[in-house]
Design a protein around this motif. Structure first.
Motif, PDB file in Angstrom:
ATOM      1  N   SER A  94      43.543  31.061  66.362  1.00 44.53           N
ATOM      2  CA  SER A  94      44.345  30.297  64.576  1.00 44.53           C
ATOM      3  C   SER A  94      43.524  30.606  63.862  1.00 44.53           C
ATOM      4  O   SER A  94      44.393  29.893  62.431  1.00 44.53           O
ATOM      5  N   GLY A  95      42.752  31.503  63.743  1.00 40.53           N
ATOM      6  CA  GLY A  95      42.365  31.887  62.173  1.00 40.53           C
ATOM      7  C   GLY A  95      40.852  32.153  62.188  1.00 40.53           C
ATOM      8  O   GLY A  95      39.678  31.550  62.877  1.00 40.53           O
ATOM      9  N   GLU A  96      40.872  33.134  61.697  1.00 38.98           N
ATOM     10  CA  GLU A  96      39.167  33.929  61.913  1.00 38.98           C
ATOM     11  C   GLU A  96      38.851  34.185  60.535  1.00 38.98           C
ATOM     12  O   GLU A  96      37.343  33.354  59.974  1.00 38.98           O
ATOM     13  N   ILE A  97      39.834  33.864  59.471  1.00 40.75           N
ATOM     14  CA  ILE A  97      38.858  34.074  58.184  1.00 40.75           C
ATOM     15  C   ILE A  97      40.200  33.485  57.256  1.00 40.75           C
ATOM     16  O   ILE A  97      41.617  33.648  57.803  1.00 40.75           O
ATOM     17  N   ARG A  98      39.744  32.942  56.181  1.00 43.56           N
ATOM     18  CA  ARG A  98      40.965  32.127  55.164  1.00 43.56           C
ATOM     19  C   ARG A  98      40.646  32.121  53.745  1.00 43.56           C
ATOM     20  O   ARG A  98      39.673  31.309  53.319  1.00 43.56           O
ATOM     21  N   GLY A  99      41.806  31.940  52.382  1.00 44.56           N
ATOM     22  CA  GLY A  99      41.614  31.865  51.582  1.00 44.56           C
ATOM     23  C   GLY A  99      42.317  31.033  50.400  1.00 44.56           C
ATOM     24  O   GLY A  99      43.488  31.868  51.314  1.00 44.56           O
ATOM     25  N   GLN A 100      42.300  30.371  50.124  1.00 45.42           N
ATOM     26  CA  GLN A 100      43.366  29.384  48.905  1.00 45.42           C
ATOM     27  C   GLN A 100      43.402  29.917  48.001  1.00 45.42           C
ATOM     28  O   GLN A 100      42.994  30.978  47.547  1.00 45.42           O
ATOM     29  N   ILE A 101      44.429  30.577  47.367  1.00 43.76           N
ATOM     30  CA  ILE A 101      45.528  31.620  46.200  1.00 43.76           C
ATOM     31  C   ILE A 101      45.251  30.145  45.824  1.00 43.76           C
ATOM     32  O   ILE A 101      46.128  29.346  45.471  1.00 43.76           O
ATOM     33  N   GLY A 102      44.394  31.077  44.295  1.00 44.98           N
ATOM     34  CA  GLY A 102      44.454  30.089  43.066  1.00 44.98           C
ATOM     35  C   GLY A 102      43.950  31.037  42.139  1.00 44.98           C
ATOM     36  O   GLY A 102      44.038  31.761  41.934  1.00 44.98           O
ATOM     37  N   ILE A 103      42.989  29.605  41.000  1.00 50.93           N
ATOM     38  CA  ILE A 103      42.908  30.592  39.519  1.00 50.93           C
ATOM     39  C   ILE A 103      40.816  30.574  39.166  1.00 50.93           C
ATOM     40  O   ILE A 103      40.448  30.801  38.324  1.00 50.93           O
ATOM     41  N   GLU A 104      40.940  29.709  41.354  1.00 48.82           N
ATOM     42  CA  GLU A 104      38.988  29.466  40.248  1.00 48.82           C
ATOM     43  C   GLU A 104      38.952  30.357  40.159  1.00 48.82           C
ATOM     44  O   GLU A 104      37.019  30.595  39.136  1.00 48.82           O
ATOM     45  N   ASN A 105      38.345  31.736  41.083  1.00 48.27           N
ATOM     46  CA  ASN A 105      37.947  33.062  40.686  1.00 48.27           C
ATOM     47  C   ASN A 105      39.367  33.828  39.405  1.00 48.27           C
ATOM     48  O   ASN A 105      39.664  34.855  39.810  1.00 48.27           O
ATOM     49  N   GLU A 106      38.432  33.646  38.569  1.00 51.22           N
ATOM     50  CA  GLU A 106      39.788  33.861  36.860  1.00 51.22           C
ATOM     51  C   GLU A 106      39.544  35.441  36.981  1.00 51.22           C
ATOM     52  O   GLU A 106      40.347  36.108  35.638  1.00 51.22           O
ATOM     53  N   PHE A 107      38.635  36.183  37.591  1.00 51.05           N
ATOM     54  CA  PHE A 107      38.134  37.066  37.294  1.00 51.05           C
ATOM     55  C   PHE A 107      38.369  38.492  37.640  1.00 51.05           C
ATOM     56  O   PHE A 107      38.255  38.269  39.487  1.00 51.05           O
ATOM     57  N   TYR A 108      39.557  39.888  38.105  1.00 49.85           N
ATOM     58  CA  TYR A 108      39.501  40.788  39.155  1.00 49.85           C
ATOM     59  C   TYR A 108      39.262  41.626  38.919  1.00 49.85           C
ATOM     60  O   TYR A 108      39.881  42.429  37.581  1.00 49.85           O
ATOM     61  N   SER A 109      40.215  42.570  39.815  1.00 50.88           N
ATOM     62  CA  SER A 109      39.535  43.949  39.846  1.00 50.88           C
ATOM     63  C   SER A 109      40.442  44.802  40.894  1.00 50.88           C
ATOM     64  O   SER A 109      39.860  44.457  42.169  1.00 50.88           O
ATOM     65  N   TYR A 110      40.828  45.540  40.609  1.00 49.66           N
ATOM     66  CA  TYR A 110      42.122  46.465  41.653  1.00 49.66           C
ATOM     67  C   TYR A 110      41.255  48.410  41.446  1.00 49.66           C
ATOM     68  O   TYR A 110      41.689  48.400  40.834  1.00 49.66           O
ATOM     69  N   LEU A 111      41.126  48.230  43.066  1.00 47.37           N
ATOM     70  CA  LEU A 111      40.348  49.270  42.708  1.00 47.37           C
ATOM     71  C   LEU A 111      41.005  50.989  43.633  1.00 47.37           C
ATOM     72  O   LEU A 111      41.145  51.075  44.938  1.00 47.37           O
ATOM     73  N   SER A 112      41.169  51.744  43.167  1.00 43.71           N
ATOM     74  CA  SER A 112      41.978  53.225  43.432  1.00 43.71           C
ATOM     75  C   SER A 112      41.438  53.823  43.053  1.00 43.71           C
ATOM     76  O   SER A 112      41.354  54.094  41.908  1.00 43.71           O
ATOM     77  N   GLY A 113      41.717  54.992  43.610  1.00 46.32           N
ATOM     78  CA  GLY A 113      41.488  56.378  42.989  1.00 46.32           C
ATOM     79  C   GLY A 113      42.473  57.098  41.917  1.00 46.32           C
ATOM     80  O   GLY A 113      41.720  58.468  41.393  1.00 46.32           O
ATOM     81  N   THR A 114      43.460  56.408  41.612  1.00 53.88           N
ATOM     82  CA  THR A 114      44.760  56.863  40.328  1.00 53.88           C
ATOM     83  C   THR A 114      43.779  56.114  39.350  1.00 53.88           C
ATOM     84  O   THR A 114      43.940  56.574  38.241  1.00 53.88           O
ATOM     85  N   ASN A 115      42.326  55.365  39.569  1.00 54.46           N
ATOM     86  CA  ASN A 115      42.747  54.830  37.902  1.00 54.46           C
ATOM     87  C   ASN A 115      40.809  55.565  37.981  1.00 54.46           C
ATOM     88  O   ASN A 115      40.201  55.588  36.914  1.00 54.46           O
TER      89      ASN A 115
END
Length: 693
Positions: free
Chosen positions: A413-434
């Motif tokens: 029925s679900g092991e982990i879940r997370g609401q899609i929202g704006i509460e965490n208003e900063f982010y980072s996408y990490l990859s080797g290209t960067n």
């Protein structure tokens, strides 16, 4: 192209899903075989193709597309056989979501008589065995799709790992060089590719079947905004190679003209700030003109690789958001982009659930279970995908009523879940290209940040897949430049969580101006294996005509940002009445307190909510607002350069005393299944029936 696995009617979450093409038409319509065929097939077939491609509106899919490139030359052959004249370029698009997994490669070269071309297993400077061989005609431009399959002692998973980590190379053999004419390592270090063809010119070029393939690196800093191109083409008597502004199917103004026209071309030039923005949005194209076709003999759009622009929403996934709680130690992170014009939502979901069996997006407000709206593209992390939302789903997205749910064999029925929202208003996408310089690696990362109401600390949640990490730090530096001072995390093992990142005025300034980045180092890449700039989410404003508006207001000098999600229904009388719904509204669409993904009793076609939350009710409501106490200003003050002494010490350590869980405070709950009707597909099939009958 990219596909999105969608739930179909009367199918359970574990059943086979229908693959809906969203950006597939960009690759389909750039396939010379398809375009040549279109000149001879009946009108009905062309109209059917157009209807199907109506599902895939113009959008950059660099977020979800896995594109590796190679520049081929004689100097890379092992051993070197003396060829210094021939050259080639290649791009391979890997679809990790397809079953079986698919690798589609296109090669452009100037080898006079090519006798064989194959994909080999091996690192740069080594000689390895053949994995796959091209069986198509080896003309100056050829293209083939491979369906990955298990070999004895070499599984598909091992093949994927080798490909993503840069351990595959291409080699072309010829009569002159039977052991290898030119060779190129497939990597993830280029920032753009462009497929050039006479079929893309406007007006259509005549008397030619020419093609070309261009690759390019891009430097954001030092040198500033510089693009370096490597183009191989087979145009006879070229007169100019120009860079233009314009989308696919448009004719735009010329921006730059290269000095060299004969293939192969190696050239570079510098963009302005405005041109850089257009370039990163895939709004530039390259055109080669000739004596025979002075208006353009071949043309191709410049496609940016591995670049995420304007993440709109984030999500933190853990067991505390599941209802009932699963008790699992697994966690996850998600980044979501959204295009208000096309309603295309792209997502990256990163998690560490063992033996995950499915991933879904549900409709449900925080604290409530909801029905499944659609399946994610796959269960295994990282999950890249995109989907075209309908009007109701757009409404749910902008009212904090969609959430990610990852299920497993143990927690169906679900092991982990997370609401899609704006509460965490900063982010980072990490990859080797960067990383500077770029690194070819299968590792990626996802991070979210939340500033405390006092503006004194940052709550951080960092996930990455670097298996042998030896360091993880926050650096001061702009995109494309290496910082000097850094804040080291006490732990390098994913996930890295805590609330002890202290913030002063200068750090807040640099946070707002995107002058901070995260980097994870490994034993093999001690100068950085994955990296990502820390940015602030930027949701687009939903068109009022679509029934939704996102409003945000920041008072000068205020310590708050108030973000309101406003529902504005259409009015035939042109009235100005407005409906508002708070993100904390307990009356959400298609919710069920005790639903699970295995229930098939919910109906997604009609909202199961109070009248005030429904898009079809009377436009009379009291305006409500959701306030984020983060104390940030929406004003941008430009790029701030690195200054010595910014940090209290050259190296500081955070998270050494304690690691604090940063689980979402909302108890977001589980899920239920519901059939999904795909409007675009329905229209396309309806059009097909009309044409045929």
């Amino acid at each position: 192209g990219r596909t999105e696995q969608q739930q179909t009617k009367n199918k359970s979450p574990s059943s086979a899903s229908f693959a809906i093409p969203v950006r597939a038409c960009h690759h389909l319509l750039e396939n010379p075989l398809v375009l040549n065929m279109a000149q001879d097939v009946p009108l009905k077939a062309i109209l059917v193709l157009a209807l199907l491609c109506g599902l895939a509106q113009q959008t950059s899919a660099a977020f979800v597309e896995t594109a590796y490139t190679a520049t081929l030359s004689g100097g890379q052959q092992v051993p070197f056989v003396g060829n210094i004249f021939n050259a080639g370029t290649a791009v391979c698009i890997y679809d990790r979501n397809a079953q079986p997994k698919i690798l589609e490669c296109e090669i452009q070269h100037n080898v006079p008589v090519a006798t064989q071309c194959s994909i080999y297993r091996g690192a740069a400077g080594t000689v390895g065995p053949i994995v796959y061989s091209f069986t198509v005609l080896l003309s100056s431009n050829f293209r083939q799709t491979f369906r990955l399959k298990d070999f004895e002692g070499y599984t598909v998973d091992q093949q994927e790992d080798d490909f993503l980590n840069g351990n595959w190379y291409l080699s072309i053999l010829s009569d002159d060089y039977p052991t290898g004419d030119i060779r190129g390592q497939l990597g993830h270090t280029d920032r753009i590719y462009t497929r050039l063809s006479y079929l893309f010119t406007i007006p259509r070029a005549s008397g030619t079947t020419a093609h070309g393939l261009g690759l390019g690196t891009y430097s954001f800093n030092d040198p500033n905004r510089q693009i370096a191109l490597d183009i191989v083409h087979d145009v006879q008597n070229p007169t100019s190679i120009d860079i233009h502004r314009g989308n696919r199917g448009e004719v735009g103004p010329q921006l730059y003209s290269l000095k060299v026209t004969s293939s192969p071309i190696f050239a570079h030039f510098d963009y302005t700030i405005g041109e850089e923005i257009e370039f990163l949005q895939d709004k530039h194209y390259i055109q080669v003109k000739s004596e025979k076709n002075p208006a353009g003999e071949i043309r191709g759009s410049a496609v940016v690789i591995d670049y995420i622009e304007n993440v709109a929403f984030t999500s933190r996934l853990d067991e505390s958001n599941v209802n009932p709680n699963s008790g699992s130690d697994a966690t996850g992170c998600a980044l979501v982009t959204y295009n208000c014009e096309t309603r295309v939502m792209e997502y990256l979901v990163f998690h560490n659930v063992q033996d995950a069996t499915g991933g879904f997006v549900h409709a449900g407000s925080p604290g409530r279970n909801g029905a499944i709206r659609f399946s994610l593209s796959r269960a295994k992390s990282p999950i890249y995908g995109l989907v075209e939302l309908n009007a109701e789903e757009e409404y749910l997205l902008y009212t904090n009523q969609l959430y990610f749910n990852i299920i497993s064999a143990e927690f169906s029925s679900g092991e982990i879940r997370g609401q899609i929202g704006i509460e965490n208003e900063f982010y980072s996408y990490l990859s080797g290209t960067n990383v500077v310089p770029p690194v070819t690696t299968s590792s990626v990362g996802c991070a979210t940040f939340r500033l405390s109401s006092s503006r004194s600390q940052i709550d951080y949640d960092i996930h990455h897949s670097v298996s042998d990490s030896v360091g993880a730090s926050i650096y001061l530096g702009n995109q494309g430049e290496n910082g000097v001072s850094k804040l080291e995390f006490a732990s390098t093992v994913s996930p890295i969580t805590g609330r002890d990142f202290a913030v002063n005025e200068q750090r807040l300034y640099d946070l707002l101006n995107e002058n901070l980045y995260i980097q994870v180092e490994s034993a093999d890449h001690q100068e950085g294996e994955v990296r990502g700039q820390i940015r602030r989410i930027n949701p687009c404003v939903v068109d009022n005509n679509s029934g939704l508006t996102l409003g945000s207001s920041v008072a000068a000098g205020s310590s708050q940002i108030s973000a309101s999600y406003v529902f504005s229904p259409r009015s035939s009388g042109g009235g100005g009445n407005t409906n508002s719904i708070s993100t904390a509204n307990t009356n959400s669409i298609a919710e069920s307190p005790n639903a699970s993904p295995n229930d098939n009793n919910n109906n997604n076609n009609s909202p199961n909510a109070s009248p005030n939350a429904s898009p079809n009710n009377s436009p009379q409501s009291t305006r409500q607002e959701t306030t984020i106490n983060n104390g940030l200003s929406s004003e941008s003050t430009g790029f701030n350069r690195f200054t010595t002494g910014y940090f209290d010490a050259p190296v500081s350590r955070i998270g050494a005393s304690s690691q604090v869980s940063t689980a979402n405070v909302n108890n977001n709950n589980n899920s239920s299944d519901s059939p999904r009707l795909i409007p675009g597909l329905f229209v396309a099939l309806l059009g097909l029936l009309v044409l045929l009958f």
